[in-house]
Design a protein around this motif. Structure first.
Motif, PDB file in Angstrom:
ATOM      1  N   MET A  96       1.627 -30.152  29.419  1.00  0.00           N
ATOM      2  CA  MET A  96      -0.075 -29.853  29.508  1.00  0.00           C
ATOM      3  C   MET A  96      -0.461 -29.455  28.344  1.00  0.00           C
ATOM      4  O   MET A  96       0.146 -28.334  27.714  1.00  0.00           O
ATOM      5  N   LYS A  97      -1.732 -30.025  27.746  1.00  0.00           N
ATOM      6  CA  LYS A  97      -2.361 -29.525  26.935  1.00  0.00           C
ATOM      7  C   LYS A  97      -3.376 -28.684  27.249  1.00  0.00           C
ATOM      8  O   LYS A  97      -4.211 -29.159  28.023  1.00  0.00           O
ATOM      9  N   HIS A  98      -3.845 -27.757  26.242  1.00  0.00           N
ATOM     10  CA  HIS A  98      -5.094 -26.740  26.843  1.00  0.00           C
ATOM     11  C   HIS A  98      -5.946 -26.659  25.433  1.00  0.00           C
ATOM     12  O   HIS A  98      -5.312 -26.426  24.408  1.00  0.00           O
ATOM     13  N   VAL A  99      -7.110 -27.118  25.576  1.00  0.00           N
ATOM     14  CA  VAL A  99      -8.071 -26.560  24.551  1.00  0.00           C
ATOM     15  C   VAL A  99      -9.241 -25.998  24.846  1.00  0.00           C
ATOM     16  O   VAL A  99      -9.828 -26.429  26.174  1.00  0.00           O
ATOM     17  N   ILE A 100      -9.689 -25.014  24.077  1.00  0.00           N
ATOM     18  CA  ILE A 100     -11.002 -24.246  24.548  1.00  0.00           C
ATOM     19  C   ILE A 100     -11.918 -24.483  23.259  1.00  0.00           C
ATOM     20  O   ILE A 100     -11.463 -24.394  22.032  1.00  0.00           O
ATOM     21  N   VAL A 101     -13.173 -25.071  23.573  1.00  0.00           N
ATOM     22  CA  VAL A 101     -14.011 -25.255  22.628  1.00  0.00           C
ATOM     23  C   VAL A 101     -15.325 -24.055  22.665  1.00  0.00           C
ATOM     24  O   VAL A 101     -15.789 -24.055  23.670  1.00  0.00           O
ATOM     25  N   ILE A 102     -15.410 -23.320  21.638  1.00  0.00           N
ATOM     26  CA  ILE A 102     -16.252 -22.269  21.827  1.00  0.00           C
ATOM     27  C   ILE A 102     -17.648 -22.611  20.711  1.00  0.00           C
ATOM     28  O   ILE A 102     -17.314 -22.787  19.546  1.00  0.00           O
ATOM     29  N   GLY A 103     -18.725 -22.780  21.286  1.00  0.00           N
ATOM     30  CA  GLY A 103     -20.133 -23.188  20.615  1.00  0.00           C
ATOM     31  C   GLY A 103     -20.701 -21.754  20.274  1.00  0.00           C
ATOM     32  O   GLY A 103     -21.411 -21.237  21.291  1.00  0.00           O
ATOM     33  N   ASP A 104     -20.506 -21.059  19.028  1.00  0.00           N
ATOM     34  CA  ASP A 104     -21.043 -19.758  18.967  1.00  0.00           C
ATOM     35  C   ASP A 104     -22.422 -19.784  19.341  1.00  0.00           C
ATOM     36  O   ASP A 104     -23.238 -20.518  18.645  1.00  0.00           O
ATOM     37  N   GLY A 105     -22.649 -18.700  20.203  1.00  0.00           N
ATOM     38  CA  GLY A 105     -24.290 -18.418  20.277  1.00  0.00           C
ATOM     39  C   GLY A 105     -24.985 -19.476  21.052  1.00  0.00           C
ATOM     40  O   GLY A 105     -26.264 -19.533  20.978  1.00  0.00           O
ATOM     41  N   MET A 106     -24.381 -20.462  21.544  1.00  0.00           N
ATOM     42  CA  MET A 106     -25.348 -21.608  22.333  1.00  0.00           C
ATOM     43  C   MET A 106     -26.001 -21.085  23.636  1.00  0.00           C
ATOM     44  O   MET A 106     -27.261 -21.562  23.792  1.00  0.00           O
ATOM     45  N   ALA A 107     -25.532 -19.959  24.280  1.00  0.00           N
ATOM     46  CA  ALA A 107     -26.491 -19.212  25.353  1.00  0.00           C
ATOM     47  C   ALA A 107     -27.718 -18.917  24.891  1.00  0.00           C
ATOM     48  O   ALA A 107     -27.734 -18.335  23.798  1.00  0.00           O
TER      49      ALA A 107
ATOM     50  N   LYS B 228      -0.357 -12.793  22.610  1.00  0.00           N
ATOM     51  CA  LYS B 228      -0.721 -13.027  23.934  1.00  0.00           C
ATOM     52  C   LYS B 228       0.132 -14.267  24.391  1.00  0.00           C
ATOM     53  O   LYS B 228       0.551 -14.411  25.564  1.00  0.00           O
ATOM     54  N   PHE B 229       0.115 -15.226  23.765  1.00  0.00           N
ATOM     55  CA  PHE B 229       0.652 -16.456  24.244  1.00  0.00           C
ATOM     56  C   PHE B 229       2.116 -16.594  24.223  1.00  0.00           C
ATOM     57  O   PHE B 229       2.644 -17.570  24.703  1.00  0.00           O
ATOM     58  N   ASP B 230       2.860 -15.560  23.548  1.00  0.00           N
ATOM     59  CA  ASP B 230       4.345 -15.547  24.084  1.00  0.00           C
ATOM     60  C   ASP B 230       4.598 -15.372  25.539  1.00  0.00           C
ATOM     61  O   ASP B 230       5.533 -15.770  25.862  1.00  0.00           O
ATOM     62  N   GLU B 231       3.547 -14.467  26.018  1.00  0.00           N
ATOM     63  CA  GLU B 231       3.826 -14.376  27.328  1.00  0.00           C
ATOM     64  C   GLU B 231       3.895 -15.532  28.398  1.00  0.00           C
ATOM     65  O   GLU B 231       4.312 -15.744  29.322  1.00  0.00           O
ATOM     66  N   TYR B 232       3.190 -16.601  27.863  1.00  0.00           N
ATOM     67  CA  TYR B 232       3.019 -17.967  28.556  1.00  0.00           C
ATOM     68  C   TYR B 232       3.957 -19.023  28.023  1.00  0.00           C
ATOM     69  O   TYR B 232       4.178 -20.169  28.547  1.00  0.00           O
ATOM     70  N   GLY B 233       4.961 -18.617  26.920  1.00  0.00           N
ATOM     71  CA  GLY B 233       5.651 -19.666  26.437  1.00  0.00           C
ATOM     72  C   GLY B 233       5.048 -20.747  25.844  1.00  0.00           C
ATOM     73  O   GLY B 233       5.655 -21.781  25.837  1.00  0.00           O
ATOM     74  N   ILE B 234       3.834 -20.602  25.375  1.00  0.00           N
ATOM     75  CA  ILE B 234       3.240 -21.631  24.625  1.00  0.00           C
ATOM     76  C   ILE B 234       2.786 -21.433  23.108  1.00  0.00           C
ATOM     77  O   ILE B 234       2.903 -20.157  22.691  1.00  0.00           O
ATOM     78  N   SER B 235       2.823 -22.517  22.503  1.00  0.00           N
ATOM     79  CA  SER B 235       2.503 -22.232  20.819  1.00  0.00           C
ATOM     80  C   SER B 235       1.117 -22.504  20.771  1.00  0.00           C
ATOM     81  O   SER B 235       0.641 -23.577  21.520  1.00  0.00           O
ATOM     82  N   GLY B 236       0.275 -22.107  19.707  1.00  0.00           N
ATOM     83  CA  GLY B 236      -1.131 -22.295  19.600  1.00  0.00           C
ATOM     84  C   GLY B 236      -1.653 -22.354  18.241  1.00  0.00           C
ATOM     85  O   GLY B 236      -0.876 -21.895  17.354  1.00  0.00           O
TER      86      GLY B 236
ATOM     87  N   ILE C 281      -8.606 -16.304  30.176  1.00  0.00           N
ATOM     88  CA  ILE C 281      -7.535 -16.951  29.762  1.00  0.00           C
ATOM     89  C   ILE C 281      -6.470 -17.122  30.625  1.00  0.00           C
ATOM     90  O   ILE C 281      -5.760 -18.065  30.884  1.00  0.00           O
ATOM     91  N   ASN C 282      -6.264 -16.053  31.835  1.00  0.00           N
ATOM     92  CA  ASN C 282      -5.280 -16.390  32.566  1.00  0.00           C
ATOM     93  C   ASN C 282      -5.872 -17.547  33.610  1.00  0.00           C
ATOM     94  O   ASN C 282      -4.933 -18.239  33.941  1.00  0.00           O
ATOM     95  N   LYS C 283      -6.918 -17.234  33.843  1.00  0.00           N
ATOM     96  CA  LYS C 283      -7.583 -18.560  34.805  1.00  0.00           C
ATOM     97  C   LYS C 283      -7.434 -20.128  34.197  1.00  0.00           C
ATOM     98  O   LYS C 283      -6.901 -20.996  34.773  1.00  0.00           O
ATOM     99  N   PHE C 284      -7.682 -20.074  32.882  1.00  0.00           N
ATOM    100  CA  PHE C 284      -7.585 -21.149  32.211  1.00  0.00           C
ATOM    101  C   PHE C 284      -6.339 -21.696  32.068  1.00  0.00           C
ATOM    102  O   PHE C 284      -6.016 -22.965  32.064  1.00  0.00           O
ATOM    103  N   LEU C 285      -5.289 -20.896  31.738  1.00  0.00           N
ATOM    104  CA  LEU C 285      -3.846 -21.397  31.527  1.00  0.00           C
ATOM    105  C   LEU C 285      -3.172 -21.532  32.831  1.00  0.00           C
ATOM    106  O   LEU C 285      -2.047 -22.152  32.621  1.00  0.00           O
ATOM    107  N   SER C 286      -3.755 -21.115  34.015  1.00  0.00           N
ATOM    108  CA  SER C 286      -3.196 -21.268  35.213  1.00  0.00           C
ATOM    109  C   SER C 286      -3.634 -22.514  35.961  1.00  0.00           C
ATOM    110  O   SER C 286      -2.957 -23.056  36.961  1.00  0.00           O
ATOM    111  N   LEU C 287      -4.537 -23.496  35.401  1.00  0.00           N
ATOM    112  CA  LEU C 287      -4.966 -24.618  35.971  1.00  0.00           C
ATOM    113  C   LEU C 287      -4.101 -25.742  35.578  1.00  0.00           C
ATOM    114  O   LEU C 287      -3.558 -25.839  34.623  1.00  0.00           O
TER     115      LEU C 287
END
Length: 397
Positions: free
Chosen positions: A1-12, A232-240, A391-397
C-alpha cells in the motif's frame, strides 16, 4: 500500500463577494481533488490548537501526528533541521527574511521573491558584519536563518512578529521584545541598521535598475531552541519522504524521520515546475511507502490578496494531484488532499479555523461528499478531528 498526502498551503478561505459569495476552492476547476472527495471520505481538521499561532510549522506538525503544544519550540529550529544545521543545546535559531522596506515601513516580506543567488550575497554581507551576535545561514529565496551565540535564560521568552503580519506597518513598532534587554537591543539595532547596510549593495542597485523591489533589510522572527521529535513513522514500520521547496516543511519531515527532496524552482515563484514535481513524486513513491508533497503557491497568492491568482494556484495543485493519481492507478494506494491552514484573501494572513480534508483509499469507504471545499467537507463521515489525529486515520485506511 502506498500513501500520499498533498498539502496545498493556505488553500482554505472565506466566501468572497467578488466570486459570488463562494470561496476560491469552490470556484476553482479541480476535478482531481473532487475525484478524491467523491470517491473517499471527508471531514474537517483543526490543525492549530487553541492559543497557538496559525502558522505552517504548527499546522503541519499536527498533520504529521505530533501535538504542537508538547513538541513545538519555534519555527527557527525546524527550518534549521531542513537546512541541515545542527543546533547546540544553548543556541536559539531565528527565521530570517530578506524584506523590502520604504521609509521604515514594511512593504514586502519576501523582497519581491528575490532569487537565492542574489540573496546569498546579501546574507553573506550580514554574516560578516554581525558575527559577534550570531551566524546567518543561506536558505532559499527570501527565507534564511540566524542562530545566536549568546543565549541565556533571561531571553528565552522574547517575542517577535512575523513580517507577513505587519505589511504597511512601521518596523520600529514591531521590533523584538523586551526592548530593555541588552542583547535584544543589539538584535533590534541589527535589524534596523540592515537597511543602511543592504540598500547600496550591488545586488540591490541592480534590482532597482531592473525595477524590482530591493531586499533592503532583514527581519528575524520565529525563534526557538533545538526541536526533537520522536520519528513517528517508525511506529508504522514504513519509510517516507517529503517533497517541498520550503525549508520549514523539509525540516518537519527530517525531524519526523522522513527523507527530504525538492524540485527545481524558477526565479519567479509562480513558475514552479509542476510537471517535474509530479515526476519526482511518482519516482519517490516507488522507493518509499509514504510521501508528503507540499505546495506553497496558494498561500503566497493569498498573502498578496490576489483572488484570480489564488484560484489559478489551486488549479495548479489540482494538476499535480491528477498526475499523482494517474501514476498510482493499478496499485493499492491511499491519497489525501488538504490545506495546512486557511489563508483568507480578505485578511491576507493565516487563520486557525479547521480545514477541509478528503481521503481516498483503494481499500476504503466513500461518503456522500461530492466536492472538495470548506463547506462540502462539513458533511463528511470523518467529522471534525484534532490535527494530530489525522495521520492515524490516514494510515489505517
Amino acid at each position: 500500500m502506498k500513501h500520499v498526502i498533498v498539502i496545498g498551503d493556505g488553500m482554505a478561505d472565506y466566501p468572497l463577494e467578488e466570486i459570488n459569495g463562494k470561496t476560491p476552492l469552490q470556484v476553482a476547476e479541480k476535478p482531481n481533488m473532487d475525484w478524491i472527495a467523491s470517491r473517499g471520505e471527508s471531514g474537517l481538521l483543526r490543525t492549530v490548537p487553541k492559543g497557538m499561532q496559525a502558522s505552517s510549522d504548527v499546522a503541519i506538525m499536527s498533520i504529521l501526528g505530533y501535538n504542537p503544544t508538547k513538541f513545538h519550540t519555534g519555527r527557527g529550529p525546524i527550518e534549521a533541521a531542513g537546512m541541515g544545521i545542527e543546533l547546540e543545546e544553548d543556541e536559539m535559531a531565528f527565521r530570517c527574511n530578506l524584506i523590502s522596506q520604504k521609509e521604515g515601513v514594511m512593504r514586502d516580506y519576501s523582497a519581491g521573491h528575490i532569487t537565492t543567488e542574489e540573496a546569498e550575497k546579501l546574507i553573506e554581507t550580514m554574516d560578516k558584519k554581525y558575527r559577534d551576535l550570531g551566524n546567518f545561514y543561506v536558505g532559499t529565496e527570501y527565507r534564511h536563518l540566524f542562530v545566536t551565540k549568546h543565549l541565556n535564560d533571561e531571553i528565552n521568552n522574547i517575542q517577535t512578529r512575523p513580517p507577513h503580519d505587519m505589511i504597511n506597518e512601521r518596523l520600529k513598532d514591531n521590533i523584538i521584545e523586551p526592548k530593555d534587554h541588552k542583547y535584544v537591543q543589539a538584535l533590534n539595532e541589527m535589524i534596523l541598521k540592515s537597511t543602511n547596510i543592504l540598500s547600496n549593495h550591488p545586488v540591490n542597485l541592480r534590482r532597482k535598475k531592473e525595477t524590482k523591489r530591493p531586499a533592503n533589510g532583514v527581519w528575524i522572527w520565529g525563534q526557538g531552541k533545538k526541536t526533537t521529535l520522536e520519528p513517528k513513522f517508525d511506529e508504522y514500520g514504513i519509510s517516507g519522504a517529503v517533497i517541498s521547496e520550503v525549508p520549514l516543511v523539509k525540516g518537519l519531515g527530517v525531524l519526523a524521520g522522513l527523507n527530504k527532496f525538492e524540485t527545481y524552482q524558477d526565479t519567479k515563484f509562480s513558475n514552479l515546475n509542476y510537471e517535474e514535481k509530479a515526476k519526482l513524486g511518482l519516482a519517490k513513491i516507488k522507493d518509499y511507502d509514504f510521501l508528503i508533497i507540499h505546495d506553497e503557491l496558494p498561500d503566497e497568492k493569498s498573502h498578496a490578496g490576489d483572488i484570480e491568482k489564488k484560484i489559478d494556484a489551486i488549479e495548479k495543485v489540482d494538476y499535480l494531484v491528477g498526475k499523482i493519481i494517474q501514476g498510482l492507478r493499478g496499485k493499492k494506494f491511499t491519497i489525501s488532499i488538504l490545506p495546512d491552514h486557511p489563508t483568507p484573501i480578505e485578511v491576507k494572513n493565516h487563520t486557525a479555523e479547521p480545514v477541509p480534508f478528503s481521503i481516498y483509499s483503494t481499500e476504503g469507504r466513500r461518503d456522500k461528499v461530492e466536492e472538495f471545499d470548506e463547506y462540502s467537507a462539513r458533511r463528511g463521515s470523518m467529522g471534525k478531528l484534532k490535527g494530530n489525529e489525522f495521520i492515524n486515520k490516514f494510515l489505517s485506511l
